[in-house]
Design an enzyme around this catalytic site. Structure first.
Site, mmCIF file in Angstrom:
data_model
loop_
_atom_site.group_PDB
_atom_site.id
_atom_site.type_symbol
_atom_site.label_atom_id
_atom_site.label_comp_id
_atom_site.label_asym_id
_atom_site.label_seq_id
_atom_site.Cartn_x
_atom_site.Cartn_y
_atom_site.Cartn_z
ATOM 1 N N LYS A 116 0.822 -1.204 0.000
ATOM 2 C CA LYS A 116 0.000 0.000 0.000
ATOM 3 C C LYS A 116 0.856 1.253 0.000
ATOM 4 O O LYS A 116 0.485 2.278 -0.576
ATOM 5 C CB LYS A 116 -0.943 -0.017 1.195
ATOM 6 C CG LYS A 116 -2.019 -1.098 1.123
ATOM 7 C CD LYS A 116 -2.949 -1.025 2.308
ATOM 8 C CE LYS A 116 -4.054 -2.078 2.216
ATOM 9 N NZ LYS A 116 -3.533 -3.454 2.277
ATOM 10 N N GLU A 200 -3.504 7.156 7.951
ATOM 11 C CA GLU A 200 -4.277 7.940 7.005
ATOM 12 C C GLU A 200 -5.468 8.588 7.696
ATOM 13 O O GLU A 200 -5.956 8.089 8.719
ATOM 14 C CB GLU A 200 -4.786 7.066 5.849
ATOM 15 C CG GLU A 200 -3.688 6.589 4.933
ATOM 16 C CD GLU A 200 -4.211 5.786 3.751
ATOM 17 O OE1 GLU A 200 -3.431 5.523 2.843
ATOM 18 O OE2 GLU A 200 -5.406 5.429 3.758
ATOM 19 N N HIS A 235 -14.934 -4.138 7.175
ATOM 20 C CA HIS A 235 -14.142 -4.007 5.952
ATOM 21 C C HIS A 235 -14.367 -5.135 4.956
ATOM 22 O O HIS A 235 -13.658 -5.226 3.958
ATOM 23 C CB HIS A 235 -12.643 -3.895 6.277
ATOM 24 C CG HIS A 235 -12.317 -2.821 7.268
ATOM 25 N ND1 HIS A 235 -12.428 -1.474 6.968
ATOM 26 C CD2 HIS A 235 -11.904 -2.882 8.559
ATOM 27 C CE1 HIS A 235 -12.079 -0.767 8.034
ATOM 28 N NE2 HIS A 235 -11.768 -1.600 9.011
ATOM 29 N N ARG A 293 -6.016 -8.888 -8.772
ATOM 30 C CA ARG A 293 -6.674 -10.181 -8.998
ATOM 31 C C ARG A 293 -8.104 -9.938 -9.475
ATOM 32 O O ARG A 293 -8.561 -8.791 -9.530
ATOM 33 C CB ARG A 293 -6.711 -10.987 -7.694
ATOM 34 C CG ARG A 293 -7.368 -10.208 -6.545
ATOM 35 C CD ARG A 293 -7.557 -11.036 -5.313
ATOM 36 N NE ARG A 293 -7.898 -10.244 -4.149
ATOM 37 C CZ ARG A 293 -9.091 -9.764 -3.859
ATOM 38 N NH1 ARG A 293 -10.088 -9.969 -4.697
ATOM 39 N NH2 ARG A 293 -9.312 -9.070 -2.756
#
Length: 503
Positions: A116, A200, A235, A293
């Site tokens: 990331k 973040e 999530h 993917r």
């Protein structure tokens, strides 16, 4: 074109890839664990090879066992599906070393975008907006605390490697930062072998929107428009749709799509991938990450574009050129997907294990089902609890939604507890119907959800007794017997004026 492909996966995605192989007249090779012996998707393949053991580590994550099956079968390529080894650059590189094509991106692109932190840096370099934040690599606790103050609370800590919500923590204030950092790093190290984290800005009211991209080996890159995946629990997505209800401005749609293509080109990306963004209430978007993917929710993109993503993954890996130019593609109608899980939403979403004693998927115009189960399938604790996906298409969102409600109401799945009643309540809730579903939607609307009883116990007992009587008399036989199932209907379809929702 390949003659034989080994599918290094299980369940509904293995079945989906087998169907893609059939479209291309390719021999499909399945692998299966001892727990999955006799599974419908394993029987569906032309060849099947046992991976000894039951756990994921022993079987579907066991690279040596998978390569042994590939050698035995004479496969020329491996399709990893999603999950398991699908985003493992070491496995992708090992495929090449074993003389096998890996149906997915290159190991280099996967390695770059699998971080990331590296993906965030690449996005910034390409002018793609990123969430305000900081890379935590090498920063002391004091430095991270100072960075947190500058970014502003609430914050999201997330692992640079991996996904699926692991290594993620929301931090509401400075008093919680130290503990959250320790927990996130420990979980990231345990799950991915890497405790690299990012800080973040965390948005309480935001939408999750992703753009599907498809790139070939000849430098061509397409976007296949966007999907909204904001209905999430911890999530994990449970309902997805395309087009995204939050994207009401076509200029925003085109800008996000162009940013996704720009990022994928910069990474030298090939095959199917997904660039994920968040979108705020003011129409601002920010890059989150790229999944290297095929996504669980790819069918909704297939339905609105008419492109078979699983087939084109194989075509691209074999060297073919993309079938269309960007100007040739358009979104047509609206598609929606619901994931059916073996879990108990009324009891903390605990996994449900057991045997599927009855399964009848829905059908009809605009209804598609992708499943890895049938009557008699054992649902074990060893793997992801996803049982099936129900996908609907309509001329507009209201039609797709209406079809989805009816499809789930028509689904019969007995023997394990599922989330179908939970999904039905979501689909009929006013804010969902209006398309107003931020990523905190389930927390604010369904935090204390409990199922409502649909049929009283006496009716269930009567139906069960009726089935026992039919079974003992042989009247209900449908395999090897002369009786017609339509002549002797089962108890579930013969009971009047009720639907099987309590599953």
């Amino acid at each position: 074109m390949f003659r034989k492909i080994l599918i290094a996966n299980r369940g509904e995605i293995a079945r989906r890839i087998i169907l893609a192989c059939r479209e291309l007249d390719i021999t499909a090779v399945a692998v299966y664990s001892e727990a999955d012996a006799g599974a419908p998707w394993a029987r569906m393949a032309e060849e099947g090879y046992l991976l000894p053991g039951v756990t994921a580590a022993e079987t579907y994550l066991n690279q040596e066992a998978i390569f042994h099956a590939a050698r035995q079968s004479g496969a020329e390529a491996i399709h990893p599906g999603y999950g398991f080894l699908s985003e493992n650059p070491t496995f992708a590189a090992a495929c090449v070393e074993h003389g096998l094509a890996f149906i997915g991106p290159s190991p280099a692109a996967m390695l770059l975008l699998g971080s990331k932190a590296a993906a965030r840096e690449l996005a910034e370099g390409e002018g793609v907006p990123v969430v305000p934040g900081v890379d935590g690599a090498g920063l002391s606790a004091d430095s991270l605390a100072a960075a947190a103050e500058e970014i502003g609370y609430p914050l999201l800590i997330k692992a640079s490697a991996g996904g699926g919500g692991k290594g993620m923590r929301v931090v509401r204030g400075p008093q919680d930062l130290a503990d959250a950092l320790r927990q996130a790093r420990n979980e990231a190290r345990s799950s991915f072998g890497d405790d690299h984290i990012l800080l973040e800005k965390y948005f309480d009211h935001i939408h999750h929107v992703e753009v599907q991209v498809l790139g070939d080996q000849h430098g061509n890159m397409l976007h296949l428009f966007e999907r909204e995946c904001s209905v999430q629990r911890r999530h994990q997505k449970i309902i997805e749709e395309s087009p995204a209800p939050v994207v009401t401005d076509d200029a925003l749609r085109q800008e996000m799509a162009a940013a996704a293509v720009r990022l994928a080109r910069a990474a030298g990306y090939e095959n199917a991938g997904t660039v994920e963004f968040i979108v705020d209430g003011n129409g601002r978007y920010y890059f989150l990450e790229m999944n290297t993917r095929l996504q669980v929710e790819h069918p909704i993109t297939e339905l609105v574009t008419g492109l078979d993503l699983a087939v084109w993954q194989i075509r691209i890996a074999s060297g073919e050129v993309l079938p269309a130019a960007q100007a040739d593609l358009e979104q047509r109608g609206h598609a929606m997907e619901c994931r059916i899980y073996a879990e108990d939403p009324g009891n903390g979403f605990l996994p449900s294990i057991g045997t599927v004693v009855e399964y009848r998927p829905p059908s009809g115009p605009g209804v598609r089902v992708e499943e890895g189960i049938e009557r008699g399938t054992a649902v074990t604790p060893y793997y992801d609890p996803l049982l099936a996906k129900v996908i609907t298409w309509g001329e507009d969102r209201s039609e797709a939604l209406r079809k989805m409600v009816h499809a789930l109401q028509d689904t019969i799945l007995l023997g394990v507890t599922t989330n179908i009643p939970y999904l039905l309540d979501i689909l009929q809730e006013p804010d969902f119907v209006a398309g107003q579903t931020a990523t905190n939607y389930l927390e604010t609307h369904f935090a204390d959800w409990q199922p409502q009883p649909i049929v009283d116990e006496d009716v269930w007992l009567a139906a069960a007794a009726f089935e026992v009587i039919l079974g003992r008399s042989g009247l209900g036989a449908t395999q090897g017997g002369a009786q017609d199932a339509d002549e002797y209907p089962d108890p579930w379809s013969s009971l009047p004026d009720w639907r099987n929702l309590q599953v």
